[in-house]
Design an enzyme around this catalytic site. Sequence first.
Site, PDB file in Angstrom:
ATOM      1  N   TRP A   1       0.791  -1.217  -0.086  1.00  0.00           N
ATOM      2  CA  TRP A   1      -0.032   0.036   0.100  1.00  0.00           C
ATOM      3  C   TRP A   1       0.909   1.358   0.224  1.00  0.00           C
ATOM      4  O   TRP A   1       0.533   2.357  -0.676  1.00  0.00           O
ATOM      5  CB  TRP A   1      -0.907   0.002   1.196  1.00  0.00           C
ATOM      6  CG  TRP A   1      -1.779  -1.172   1.059  1.00  0.00           C
ATOM      7  CD1 TRP A   1      -1.898  -2.182   2.056  1.00  0.00           C
ATOM      8  CD2 TRP A   1      -2.869  -1.513   0.146  1.00  0.00           C
ATOM      9  NE1 TRP A   1      -2.889  -3.130   1.786  1.00  0.00           N
ATOM     10  CE2 TRP A   1      -3.347  -2.639   0.657  1.00  0.00           C
ATOM     11  CE3 TRP A   1      -3.333  -0.955  -1.031  1.00  0.00           C
ATOM     12  CZ2 TRP A   1      -4.377  -3.309  -0.167  1.00  0.00           C
ATOM     13  CZ3 TRP A   1      -4.210  -1.428  -2.003  1.00  0.00           C
ATOM     14  CH2 TRP A   1      -4.786  -2.673  -1.542  1.00  0.00           C
TER      15      TRP A   1
ATOM     16  N   ASP B   1      -1.818   6.699   6.138  1.00  0.00           N
ATOM     17  CA  ASP B   1      -2.721   5.635   5.871  1.00  0.00           C
ATOM     18  C   ASP B   1      -3.165   4.865   6.849  1.00  0.00           C
ATOM     19  O   ASP B   1      -2.222   4.238   7.344  1.00  0.00           O
ATOM     20  CB  ASP B   1      -2.457   4.996   4.535  1.00  0.00           C
ATOM     21  CG  ASP B   1      -3.303   3.833   4.120  1.00  0.00           C
ATOM     22  OD1 ASP B   1      -4.222   3.394   4.845  1.00  0.00           O
ATOM     23  OD2 ASP B   1      -2.911   3.352   3.228  1.00  0.00           O
TER      24      ASP B   1
ATOM     25  N   LYS C   1     -12.064  -2.009   6.988  1.00  0.00           N
ATOM     26  CA  LYS C   1     -11.258  -2.824   7.784  1.00  0.00           C
ATOM     27  C   LYS C   1     -11.745  -2.719   9.189  1.00  0.00           C
ATOM     28  O   LYS C   1     -11.954  -3.621  10.105  1.00  0.00           O
ATOM     29  CB  LYS C   1     -10.098  -2.363   7.684  1.00  0.00           C
ATOM     30  CG  LYS C   1      -9.388  -2.152   6.283  1.00  0.00           C
ATOM     31  CD  LYS C   1      -8.886  -3.459   5.569  1.00  0.00           C
ATOM     32  CE  LYS C   1      -8.685  -3.664   4.200  1.00  0.00           C
ATOM     33  NZ  LYS C   1      -7.695  -2.624   3.624  1.00  0.00           N
TER      34      LYS C   1
END
Length: 355
Positions: free
Chosen positions: A99, A166, A190
């Site tokens: 990511w 993030d 999530k």
Amino acid sequence: MKKYNFNAGPSILPREVIEATAAACLDFNGSGLSLMEISHRAKDFQPVIDEAVALFKELLNIPEGYSVLFLGGGASLEFCMVPYNFLEKKAAYLNTGVWAKKAIKEAKAFGEVVEVASSADTTYSYIPKGYEIPADADYFHITTNNTIYGTEIREDLDSPVPMIADMSSDIFSRPIDISKYICIYGGAQKNLSMAGLTFVIVKDEAVGKVSRYIPTMLNYQTHIDGGSMFNTPPVVPIYCALQNLKWIKANGGVEAMNKRAQERAALLYAEIDRNKLFRGTVAKEDRSVMNICFVMNDEYKDLEADFMKFATERGMVGIKGHRSVGGFRASCYNAMSIEGVQALVDCMQEFEKLH
Ligand SMILES: *Cc1c(COP(=O)(O)O)cnc(C)c1O
């Protein structure tokens, strides 16, 4: 048989959150209409988004001068929106996984990107330390929890420049010193809500400093001014987020979520370290409390498929590791109970006795 949902994302939500959201999808506020078929500008919906923003700020103790936005596009769109809005000349990024790498790729289109450190050499099995952050960077970007590899930066680092993070897979799992960041973002699927929602915490005065034209929908100012209602927001996921924020508050807030996360992780890592069949995959000091990755020890490697079957038959769901790591990954988000982790530990112990 009771199922224990260890999926990495979309992932487990508290049962009451799912039930409340499902009920509103059938009949929203006694209106006789579904939440899915009303206007986002209906007078009954505005209080939903207002309350979600207020609770979001309350639970994370977000200071004055920050906005909370509910957008679409996922964390993946933020990889591009962040540099669009904040990168004038140079930005610093820490490369701790897939990511982070994707965020770096997007940023390179907007200016100079300094990769301050990377753990790509060991399939991201640790969090690099001791690197230098250029003092003239516009910001320093980190991925606090590396969902795929199971490493985590579980503290708010010190940086000479404002930070951007993030936090897709560890938001609301611990208290955060928001003042160290100008922007925190993530996909909600999530640890906050169902799929379809992106959360962004943004420092108002940090926006509008770059000289380029920013397309309207990609400009944070648009969404700050519009209260996340410039266009139609994802109403059902926002409603679901509100229910989950209420659940977090009723269950003691982020301090309590942190304590529960530490307890779950301690239980599972202790078993991984004790059990002769298994081993962890990352540096101990960088172990994530959210995504717990482990593999079979080399001499038992051929038992991996057997253990997967054994655990699945006992109600464990979603414990297959990401293909780049292999083995197993138990994602332990806020809604995972200690009983769920105990059930997995029991599986590991029973399986060990058979071998
Ligand atoms: C899942 C995940 C993403 C991608 O999120 P999307 O909402 O699917 O774009 C980005 N970063 C991290 C840390 C993730 O866990």
